[in-house]
Design a protein around this motif. Structure first.
Motif, PDB file in Angstrom:
ATOM      1  N   ALA A  37       0.841  -1.379   0.012  1.00 17.23           N
ATOM      2  CA  ALA A  37      -0.112  -0.082   0.052  1.00 17.23           C
ATOM      3  C   ALA A  37       0.909   1.109  -0.061  1.00 17.23           C
ATOM      4  O   ALA A  37       0.479   2.390  -0.898  1.00 17.23           O
ATOM      5  N   ARG A  38       1.846   1.217   0.895  1.00 15.21           N
ATOM      6  CA  ARG A  38       2.882   2.295   0.850  1.00 15.21           C
ATOM      7  C   ARG A  38       3.575   2.734  -0.628  1.00 15.21           C
ATOM      8  O   ARG A  38       3.681   3.885  -0.890  1.00 15.21           O
ATOM      9  N   VAL A  39       3.984   1.645  -1.178  1.00 14.05           N
ATOM     10  CA  VAL A  39       4.712   1.875  -2.266  1.00 14.05           C
ATOM     11  C   VAL A  39       3.599   2.438  -3.543  1.00 14.05           C
ATOM     12  O   VAL A  39       4.026   3.171  -4.372  1.00 14.05           O
ATOM     13  N   PRO A 122       4.343  17.571   0.578  1.00 16.28           N
ATOM     14  CA  PRO A 122       4.443  16.469   1.757  1.00 16.28           C
ATOM     15  C   PRO A 122       3.598  15.381   1.387  1.00 16.28           C
ATOM     16  O   PRO A 122       2.480  15.506   0.808  1.00 16.28           O
ATOM     17  N   PHE A 123       4.010  14.092   1.752  1.00 11.07           N
ATOM     18  CA  PHE A 123       3.315  13.035   1.817  1.00 11.07           C
ATOM     19  C   PHE A 123       2.464  12.557   2.836  1.00 11.07           C
ATOM     20  O   PHE A 123       2.122  11.758   3.469  1.00 11.07           O
ATOM     21  N   ARG A 124       1.608  13.795   3.284  1.00 10.85           N
ATOM     22  CA  ARG A 124       0.934  13.782   4.414  1.00 10.85           C
ATOM     23  C   ARG A 124      -0.182  13.040   4.439  1.00 10.85           C
ATOM     24  O   ARG A 124      -0.706  12.325   5.244  1.00 10.85           O
ATOM     25  N   MET A 129      -3.329   8.024   5.454  1.00  9.76           N
ATOM     26  CA  MET A 129      -4.200   6.626   5.023  1.00  9.76           C
ATOM     27  C   MET A 129      -3.217   5.651   5.341  1.00  9.76           C
ATOM     28  O   MET A 129      -3.946   4.451   5.565  1.00  9.76           O
ATOM     29  N   VAL A 130      -2.005   5.588   5.162  1.00 13.27           N
ATOM     30  CA  VAL A 130      -1.087   4.364   5.685  1.00 13.27           C
ATOM     31  C   VAL A 130      -1.084   3.930   7.078  1.00 13.27           C
ATOM     32  O   VAL A 130      -1.261   2.890   7.555  1.00 13.27           O
ATOM     33  N   ASP A 134      -2.582   0.812   8.724  1.00 15.13           N
ATOM     34  CA  ASP A 134      -1.862  -0.040  10.064  1.00 15.13           C
ATOM     35  C   ASP A 134      -2.793  -0.242  10.941  1.00 15.13           C
ATOM     36  O   ASP A 134      -2.744  -1.330  11.395  1.00 15.13           O
ATOM     37  N   GLN A 135      -3.411   0.604  11.429  1.00 13.01           N
ATOM     38  CA  GLN A 135      -4.213   0.463  12.533  1.00 13.01           C
ATOM     39  C   GLN A 135      -5.561  -0.524  12.347  1.00 13.01           C
ATOM     40  O   GLN A 135      -5.743  -1.381  13.167  1.00 13.01           O
TER      41      GLN A 135
END
Length: 438
Positions: A37-39, A122-124, A129-130, A134-135
């Motif tokens: 997901a992050r990639v 910024p990748f804010r 979302m990431v 994760d949660q």
């Protein structure tokens, strides 16, 4: 050196195994999902940033306006790697990581004349979302582990209950109940290895029962066959002239007859067909009279008398065998204590052998040499069998010598304890559970 062992039930072993596998699977999948997901989000952000800076570059070239949306010409903060790539005439993107804030996505395109137009954001939002993903993965992983553990408790509990039922039934078989079948005790609709184990135990119990029954019949038949010639031998010995040889013959013939009678009694007790003929007796008074007739030199102490329902003949047989064993293998003084439904017979000899304390009485085994003497090991075997017919319990222990540890070689006497049941055995020979103090 004693080896440390940790004992736990199969239910918790299965639960732990399922929970561990579930946790490992959940962690592995969470790492894969998080990384993918992050990639994916990062690649989408880089493509969007590159498209945006290209649009700004096209508009700036057509209209000659100042760059919009925060784009800058020859930005001094532009990462060196991306600056070198843009000056070589290629467009590109770059992700700049920061230790305490969200990463920044840079995009740069060359404009000619050595100028570079760049844009960064910024990748804010994607980072949030990431984080949310994760949660969700953590919650899902915990749910999987908890659900797997609950499933393990259910599965392990079912197997554990079946094994406990099988163990209880096997214990009843070991205690001489020939009607018990482990397979019937296990029950259940689902068939598994527990049923195979139960069938194997039942087959083994049947084979052992048949073998023991055959041995009992052979023993009884031999004893019956020996009874007639031994009786004739005793009769013939009475006709011999007085003298030392005659006394020896009579003594050995009487010992042989006693042995034959003991073997017959053991065979009857092994057949589990003996039934008690119950009467109400005052235990203290009854034991006092019998001890006075069997062994007048033994001491008797009545701590508490009680009326019990038992078979006087079998109780006298038990008491006589315990006194004979104490006189033969122990040392004086011999003390008999009556306390309620408990009768204790104690001598002051070397104590019972370790094998007897560990395994119980065994026929034709008299123990260690210091208690050997004469005998065939049938006295305590008969006493234990008669106690079983009465629904009583016969236990054995040694009294520790002053200043020494309890055990063989450091004993100050042997104690045999007869625990009479609170309720008498039924007419069918079954007994209630015996409640023992302590």
């Amino acid at each position: 050196m004693r080896r440390f062992t940790l004992r736990t039930g199969i239910r918790w072993k299965i639960t732990l195994a399922i929970a561990a596998v579930g946790a490992l699977t959940a962690v592995a999948l969470s790492l894969v999902v998080h990384s993918a997901a992050r990639v994916s989000m990062m690649e989408s952000a880089r493509d969007a940033e590159l498209e945006r800076v290209q649009y700004i570059a096209t508009r700036n070239a057509d209209m000659g306006r100042k760059p919009i949306w925060g784009a800058k010409l020859n930005d001094p903060e532009l990462p060196p790697q991306l600056r070198e790539k843009a000056r070589s005439g290629r467009r590109g993107t770059y992700v700049q990581e920061h230790p305490r804030k969200a990463p920044e996505v840079w995009a740069a395109v060359p404009l000619g004349n050595g100028q570079v137009l760049s844009l960064h954001h910024p990748f804010r939002e994607s980072a949030n979302m990431v984080r949310d993903l994760d949660q969700a993965l953590v919650v899902g992983s915990l749910s999987v582990v908890i659900g797997g553990s609950a499933l393990g408790v259910l599965i392990g509990g079912q197997i554990s209950r079946r094994l406990r039922k099988a163990a209880a039934a096997a214990q009843r078989v070991a205690h001489g109940d020939p009607e018990v079948r482990v397979r019937d005790a296990v029950g259940g609709v689902v068939r598994d290895e527990t049923d195979d184990l139960a069938r194997a135990v039942d087959a083994m119990a049947d084979a052992l029962q048949q073998r023991l029954e055959a041995e009992r019949r052979v023993t009884a038949d031999i004893a019956h066959e020996l009874r007639t010639p031994v009786t004739g031998l005793l009769t013939a010995a009475e006709l011999l002239p007085p003298g030392r040889p005659t006394e020896l013959v009579r003594d050995r013939a009487q010992a042989l007859r006693a042995l034959v009678e003991d073997v017959l009694e053991v065979a009857r007790l092994d057949s589990a067909s003996e039934r008690a003929e119950l009467q109400d007796v005052a235990l203290g008074e009854f034991v006092s009279r019998r001890v006075a007739s069997l062994m007048p030199e033994a001491g008797v102490r009545i701590v508490a008398d009680e009326i019990v329902s038992t078979d006087p003949r079998r109780l006298e047989r038990i008491l006589g065998n315990l006194l004979a064993n104490a006189a033969r293998y122990g040392q004086a003084p011999i003390q008999v204590d009556i306390e309620g439904r408990v009768v204790r017979v104690r001598d002051h000899g070397p104590g019972f052998p370790e094998a007897l304390l560990r395994e119980g009485p065994s026929r034709f085994r008299t123990g260690s040499t210091d208690r050997a003497g004469v005998g065939h090991g049938l006295g305590l075997t008969i006493a234990e069998g008669q106690a079983r017919v009465l629904g009583a319990r016969l236990t054995f222990r040694n009294v520790a010598a002053p200043g020494g540890a309890e055990g063989e070689g450091a004993s100050a006497g042997a104690v045999a304890v007869l625990w009479l049941p609170e309720h008498a055995p039924t007419a069918t020979g079954s007994f209630p559970i015996i409640k023992l103090p302590g």
